[in-house]
Design an enzyme around this catalytic site. Structure first.
Site, PDB file in Angstrom:
ATOM      1  N   ASP A 144       4.157   1.581  -4.180  1.00 24.02           N
ATOM      2  CA  ASP A 144       3.172   2.166  -5.089  1.00 24.02           C
ATOM      3  C   ASP A 144       3.077   1.255  -6.316  1.00 24.02           C
ATOM      4  OD1 ASP A 144       2.018   3.736  -7.177  1.00 24.02           O
ATOM      5  OD2 ASP A 144       2.487   5.549  -6.037  1.00 24.02           O
ATOM      6  N   TYR A 175     -11.370   7.721 -12.901  1.00 22.56           N
ATOM      7  CA  TYR A 175     -11.644   6.458 -12.205  1.00 22.56           C
ATOM      8  C   TYR A 175     -12.324   5.468 -13.152  1.00 22.56           C
ATOM      9  CZ  TYR A 175     -13.478   3.365  -8.494  1.00 22.56           C
ATOM     10  OH  TYR A 175     -13.786   2.286  -7.690  1.00 22.56           O
ATOM     11  N   ASP A 221       0.859  -1.192   0.000  1.00 17.09           N
ATOM     12  CA  ASP A 221       0.000   0.000   0.000  1.00 17.09           C
ATOM     13  C   ASP A 221       0.886   1.230   0.000  1.00 17.09           C
ATOM     14  OD1 ASP A 221      -2.052   2.015   0.917  1.00 17.09           O
ATOM     15  OD2 ASP A 221      -3.250   0.184   1.006  1.00 17.09           O
ATOM     16  N   TYR A 266      -4.061  -9.629 -21.482  1.00 15.79           N
ATOM     17  CA  TYR A 266      -3.011 -10.503 -20.909  1.00 15.79           C
ATOM     18  C   TYR A 266      -3.511 -11.956 -20.879  1.00 15.79           C
ATOM     19  CZ  TYR A 266       0.770  -7.372 -19.514  1.00 15.79           C
ATOM     20  OH  TYR A 266       1.852  -6.522 -19.521  1.00 15.79           O
ATOM     21  N   ALA A 296     -10.066  -5.851  -8.779  1.00 17.77           N
ATOM     22  CA  ALA A 296     -11.220  -5.202  -8.149  1.00 17.77           C
ATOM     23  C   ALA A 296     -11.702  -4.121  -9.107  1.00 17.77           C
ATOM     24  CB  ALA A 296     -10.802  -4.598  -6.811  1.00 17.77           C
ATOM     25  N   LYS A 326      -3.180   6.544 -13.493  1.00 20.34           N
ATOM     26  CA  LYS A 326      -1.914   5.797 -13.479  1.00 20.34           C
ATOM     27  C   LYS A 326      -2.018   4.577 -12.580  1.00 20.34           C
ATOM     28  CE  LYS A 326       1.522   9.460 -14.120  1.00 20.34           C
ATOM     29  NZ  LYS A 326       2.540  10.255 -13.419  1.00 20.34           N
TER      30      LYS A 326
HETATM   31  P1  NAD Z   1      -9.771   2.464  -0.180  1.00 20.81           P
HETATM   32  O1  NAD Z   1      -9.471   3.827  -0.667  1.00 20.81           O
HETATM   33  O2  NAD Z   1     -10.136   2.302   1.262  1.00 20.81           O
HETATM   34  O3  NAD Z   1      -8.576   1.467  -0.491  1.00 20.81           O
HETATM   35  C1  NAD Z   1      -7.702   1.592  -1.575  1.00 20.81           C
HETATM   36  C2  NAD Z   1      -6.293   1.339  -1.069  1.00 20.81           C
HETATM   37  O4  NAD Z   1      -5.380   1.437  -2.176  1.00 20.81           O
HETATM   38  C3  NAD Z   1      -5.835   2.350  -0.024  1.00 20.81           C
HETATM   39  O5  NAD Z   1      -5.254   1.674   1.068  1.00 20.81           O
HETATM   40  C4  NAD Z   1      -4.819   3.207  -0.775  1.00 20.81           C
HETATM   41  O6  NAD Z   1      -3.843   3.786   0.068  1.00 20.81           O
HETATM   42  C5  NAD Z   1      -4.250   2.199  -1.762  1.00 20.81           C
HETATM   43  N1  NAD Z   1      -3.650   2.811  -2.946  1.00 20.81           N
HETATM   44  C6  NAD Z   1      -4.153   3.795  -3.722  1.00 20.81           C
HETATM   45  N2  NAD Z   1      -3.318   4.071  -4.736  1.00 20.81           N
HETATM   46  C7  NAD Z   1      -2.258   3.217  -4.617  1.00 20.81           C
HETATM   47  C8  NAD Z   1      -1.061   3.015  -5.348  1.00 20.81           C
HETATM   48  N3  NAD Z   1      -0.763   3.735  -6.439  1.00 20.81           N
HETATM   49  N4  NAD Z   1      -0.193   2.042  -4.923  1.00 20.81           N
HETATM   50  C9  NAD Z   1      -0.459   1.304  -3.810  1.00 20.81           C
HETATM   51  N5  NAD Z   1      -1.586   1.467  -3.071  1.00 20.81           N
HETATM   52  C10 NAD Z   1      -2.468   2.418  -3.467  1.00 20.81           C
HETATM   53  O7  NAD Z   1     -10.941   1.880  -1.107  1.00 20.81           O
HETATM   54  P2  NAD Z   1     -11.760   0.530  -1.010  1.00 20.81           P
HETATM   55  O8  NAD Z   1     -13.180   0.873  -0.843  1.00 20.81           O
HETATM   56  O9  NAD Z   1     -11.126  -0.397  -0.049  1.00 20.81           O
HETATM   57  O10 NAD Z   1     -11.583  -0.019  -2.484  1.00 20.81           O
HETATM   58  C11 NAD Z   1     -10.683  -1.074  -2.810  1.00 20.81           C
HETATM   59  C12 NAD Z   1     -10.806  -1.429  -4.282  1.00 20.81           C
HETATM   60  O11 NAD Z   1     -12.140  -1.855  -4.572  1.00 20.81           O
HETATM   61  C13 NAD Z   1     -10.505  -0.258  -5.216  1.00 20.81           C
HETATM   62  O12 NAD Z   1      -9.789  -0.739  -6.331  1.00 20.81           O
HETATM   63  C14 NAD Z   1     -11.882   0.210  -5.632  1.00 20.81           C
HETATM   64  O13 NAD Z   1     -11.856   0.804  -6.905  1.00 20.81           O
HETATM   65  C15 NAD Z   1     -12.675  -1.086  -5.626  1.00 20.81           C
HETATM   66  N6  NAD Z   1     -14.110  -0.816  -5.419  1.00 20.81           N
HETATM   67  C16 NAD Z   1     -14.589  -0.475  -4.188  1.00 20.81           C
HETATM   68  C17 NAD Z   1     -15.946  -0.193  -4.043  1.00 20.81           C
HETATM   69  C18 NAD Z   1     -16.551   0.163  -2.702  1.00 20.81           C
HETATM   70  O14 NAD Z   1     -17.752   0.432  -2.634  1.00 20.81           O
HETATM   71  N7  NAD Z   1     -15.815   0.165  -1.621  1.00 20.81           N
HETATM   72  C19 NAD Z   1     -16.793  -0.242  -5.159  1.00 20.81           C
HETATM   73  C20 NAD Z   1     -16.244  -0.571  -6.398  1.00 20.81           C
HETATM   74  C21 NAD Z   1     -14.907  -0.873  -6.516  1.00 20.81           C
HETATM   75  N1  UDP Z   2       6.720  -6.493 -13.827  1.00 20.30           N
HETATM   76  C1  UDP Z   2       6.724  -6.462 -12.458  1.00 20.30           C
HETATM   77  N2  UDP Z   2       7.048  -7.592 -11.766  1.00 20.30           N
HETATM   78  C2  UDP Z   2       7.364  -8.767 -12.381  1.00 20.30           C
HETATM   79  C3  UDP Z   2       7.333  -8.797 -13.809  1.00 20.30           C
HETATM   80  C4  UDP Z   2       7.013  -7.652 -14.513  1.00 20.30           C
HETATM   81  O1  UDP Z   2       6.444  -5.421 -11.851  1.00 20.30           O
HETATM   82  O2  UDP Z   2       7.636  -9.740 -11.686  1.00 20.30           O
HETATM   83  C5  UDP Z   2       6.384  -5.289 -14.587  1.00 20.30           C
HETATM   84  C6  UDP Z   2       7.458  -4.925 -15.594  1.00 20.30           C
HETATM   85  O3  UDP Z   2       8.333  -3.997 -14.992  1.00 20.30           O
HETATM   86  C7  UDP Z   2       6.696  -4.364 -16.752  1.00 20.30           C
HETATM   87  C8  UDP Z   2       5.260  -4.771 -16.528  1.00 20.30           C
HETATM   88  O4  UDP Z   2       5.229  -5.551 -15.336  1.00 20.30           O
HETATM   89  O5  UDP Z   2       6.749  -2.954 -16.709  1.00 20.30           O
HETATM   90  C9  UDP Z   2       4.690  -5.589 -17.652  1.00 20.30           C
HETATM   91  O6  UDP Z   2       5.442  -6.752 -17.796  1.00 20.30           O
HETATM   92  P1  UDP Z   2       5.440  -7.550 -19.171  1.00 20.30           P
HETATM   93  O7  UDP Z   2       6.351  -8.718 -18.991  1.00 20.30           O
HETATM   94  O8  UDP Z   2       4.056  -7.841 -19.573  1.00 20.30           O
HETATM   95  O9  UDP Z   2       5.963  -6.508 -20.216  1.00 20.30           O
HETATM   96  P2  UDP Z   2       7.386  -6.010 -20.633  1.00 20.30           P
HETATM   97  O10 UDP Z   2       8.324  -6.221 -19.464  1.00 20.30           O
HETATM   98  O11 UDP Z   2       7.719  -6.833 -21.797  1.00 20.30           O
HETATM   99  O12 UDP Z   2       7.152  -4.579 -20.926  1.00 20.30           O
END
Ligand code: NAD
Ligand code: UDP
Ligand code: UDP
Length: 332
Positions: free
Chosen positions: A73, A160, A48, A174, A129, A106
Site C-alpha cells: 500500500d 479525489y 498494488d 519536491y 498520474a 491518503k
Molecule cells: P484503477 O482503479 O484500475 O487502478 C488503480 C490501481 O491502484 C488499482 O490496481 C488499485 O488496486 C491500486 N491502488 C489503489 N489504492 C492503492 C494504494 N493505497 N496502494 C497501492 N495500490 C493502490 O484505475 P486506473 O483507471 O487504472 O487509474 C490509474 C491512475 O490514473 C489513477 O491514479 C487515476 O487517478 C489516474 N487517472 C485515470 C483516468 C482514467 O480515465 N482511467 C483518468 C484520470 C486519471
Molecule cells: N520514503 C520511502 N522510501 C524511501 C525514502 C523515503 O518510502 O526510499 C518515505 C519516508 O518514509 C518518508 C517519505 O518518504 O515518510 C518522505 O521522505 P523525505 O525524505 O522527503 O522526508 P522525511 O523522511 O524527512 O520525512
C-alpha cells in the site's frame, strides 16, 4: 559496481534497460503500462494493494523474467532501488474513490510523499498520474494547463480531486526544494480492455448494460460532454512524457480532444453492440462536470504526441473484451 537490481534478471538485463517501479500496477492503466515496459525489456516492479486492481490483469506477465509484483500500500514507506517511478496507485472511478474517501485522499497525499521520498533518495525520475479532475467543473473550455480549475473542496468528489491537486503541489515542491526530477501528467477519461466491469465508469457501464440486456443508465439528460482516449494512445503519451528531457515537467494534458455528449456515447455503444437496449434517465450525481475536453497543444509541441485511435475503433476493441468476459462468466 552495478547497483543492486530486482533479482536474477539483473545479471542479463539489456544495457539500456531501466529498473522501473509502477504503483497501481494491477489496475486498468497500470497493467497496460507494465505490459509495454516489460516488452521494451525494462526490469519492472509492480506494486498494488488490490483495492480496485486484479491479479488477472497482470497474470500474463508473471512468467516473464523482467516482471514481478508485490502487495504493498503506497500510504506506507517503500525502500527499493529504482531508476524511474510511475505513480498510478489510486482508485479512479467515482464509485470506487467515494467508497472510502479518507483512504482515497491518503493514497494520493501519503502515497505521493512516500514515492517522492523514494525518488529523492534514489535520484529516480518520477511521473504522477494526475487527472483532468483538477479542473473540477471547468469554466474554461477546452482546458489548458494554465487553467487553475473550479473544484469544490468539500463535496463527494473532493477526496479525489483535492487529493490529486495536493499530490501535484507535493511534486512541484519536491522539485523546487529537493531537485527531484518530476513529470506531471493530467489524464483525461481513458477507456479500453481491463477496465473494471463494475467500476461504474460510463464506458464500462454502457457496454456491460448493452451486452447483458439491461437498460442504459444516462445520468442527467445526457447533454454533458466528455472526451475519451483509448488506452494504447494514453500509455504512449505517458511513456513519451517520462522519456522527455528533464526540463519538461508538466503539467501536461493527455487525452483525446474528440468531444461527445453522454447520450451520443450511449447511442453509439448500443448500435455497435447490436443491442435493443432502452435508454433510461437517472439523477445527475452531485458536482458532475458539465463538459470536459483537453487542449493538447503542449503534448503535441513537447512530446510530438497526439491520439491515433478513433472512438469507434477503440470501442470495438473494448466491446470485444467485455463480450469475452460476459461469456466467460456465463459459462463459469
Ligand atoms: P484503477 O482503479 O484500475 O487502478 C488503480 C490501481 O491502484 C488499482 O490496481 C488499485 O488496486 C491500486 N491502488 C489503489 N489504492 C492503492 C494504494 N493505497 N496502494 C497501492 N495500490 C493502490 O484505475 P486506473 O483507471 O487504472 O487509474 C490509474 C491512475 O490514473 C489513477 O491514479 C487515476 O487517478 C489516474 N487517472 C485515470 C483516468 C482514467 O480515465 N482511467 C483518468 C484520470 C486519471
Ligand atoms: N520514503 C520511502 N522510501 C524511501 C525514502 C523515503 O518510502 O526510499 C518515505 C519516508 O518514509 C518518508 C517519505 O518518504 O515518510 C518522505 O521522505 P523525505 O525524505 O522527503 O522526508 P522525511 O523522511 O524527512 O520525512
Ligand atoms: N454516466 C452516465 N451513466 C453511467 C455512468 C456515468 O451517464 O452509467 C455519466 C456521468 O454522470 C458523467 C459521465 O458519464 O457525466 C462520465 O462519468 P465517469 O464516471 O465515467 O467519469 P467522470 O465523471 O469522472 O468523468
Amino acid at each position: 559496481m552495478a547497483q543492486a537490481g530486482f533479482g536474477e534478471y539483473e545479471m542479463t538485463r539489456p544495457y539500456d534497460s531501466k529498473r522501473i517501479l509502477v504503483t497501481g500496477a494491477a489496475g486498468f492503466l497500470g497493467s497496460h503500462l507494465c505490459e509495454r515496459l516489460v516488452d521494451q525489456g525494462h526490469d519492472v516492479l509492480g506494486i498494488d494493494n488490490y483495492f480496485t486492481g486484479r491479479r488477472a490483469n497482470v497474470a500474463h506477465l508473471l512468467g516473464k523474467p523482467n516482471f514481478e509484483i508485490m502487495r504493498h500500500d503506497v500510504t506506507f514507506p517503500l525502500f527499493v532501488e529504482v531508476d524511474e517511478i510511475y505513480n498510478l496507485a489510486c482508485p479512479a472511478s467515482p464509485v470506487h474513490y467515494q467508497y472510502d474517501p479518507v483512504q482515497t485522499t491518503k493514497t494520493s497525499v501519503h502515497g505521493a510523499i512516500n514515492m517522492l521520498g523514494l525518488a529523492k533518495r534514489t535520484g529516480a525520475k518520477i511521473l504522477q498520474a494526475s487527472t483532468s479532475e483538477v479542473y473540477g467543473d471547468p469554466e474554461q473550455h477546452p482546458q489548458t494547463e494554465e487553467y487553475w480549475g473550479n473544484v469544490n473542496p468539500i463535496g463527494p468528489r473532493s477526496c479525489y480531486d483535492e487529493g490529486k491537486r495536493c499530490a501535484e503541489t507535493l511534486f512541484f515542491d519536491y522539485h523546487r526544494q529537493n531537485n527531484v526530477r518530476i513529470k506531471v501528467m493530467r489524464i483525461f477519461n481513458t477507456y479500453g480492455p481491463r477496465m473494471h466491469p463494475e467500476d461504474g465508469r460510463v464506458v464500462s457501464n454502457f457496454i456491460m448494460q448493452a451486452l447483458t440486456g439491461q437498460p442504459i443508465t444516462i445520468y442527467g439528460d445526457g447533454s454533458q460532454t466528455r472526451s475519451f482516449c483509448y488506452v494504447d494512445d494514453l500509455i504512449e503519451g505517458m511513456i513519451r512524457l517520462m522519456n522527455s528531457p528533464d526540463k519538461v515537467i508538466g503539467p501536461i494534458n493527455i487525452g483525446n480532444p474528440g468531444e461527445f455528449t453522454i447520450r451520443q456515447l450511449a447511442e453509439k455503444i448500443v448500435e455497435m453492440v447490436g443491442a435493443d437496449a432502452e435508454l433510461v434517465f437517472r439523477d445527475l450525481p452531485v458536482n458532475d462536470p458539465l463538459q470536459r475536453k483537453p487542449d493538447i497543444g503542449k503534448a503535441v509541441a513537447l512530446l510530438d504526441w497526439r491520439p491515433a485511435i478513433a472512438l469507434e475503433d477503440g470501442l470495438s476493441k473494448t466491446i470485444d473484451y467485455f463480450r469475452l468476459l460476459v461469456s466467460d462468466r456465463r459459462s463459469a
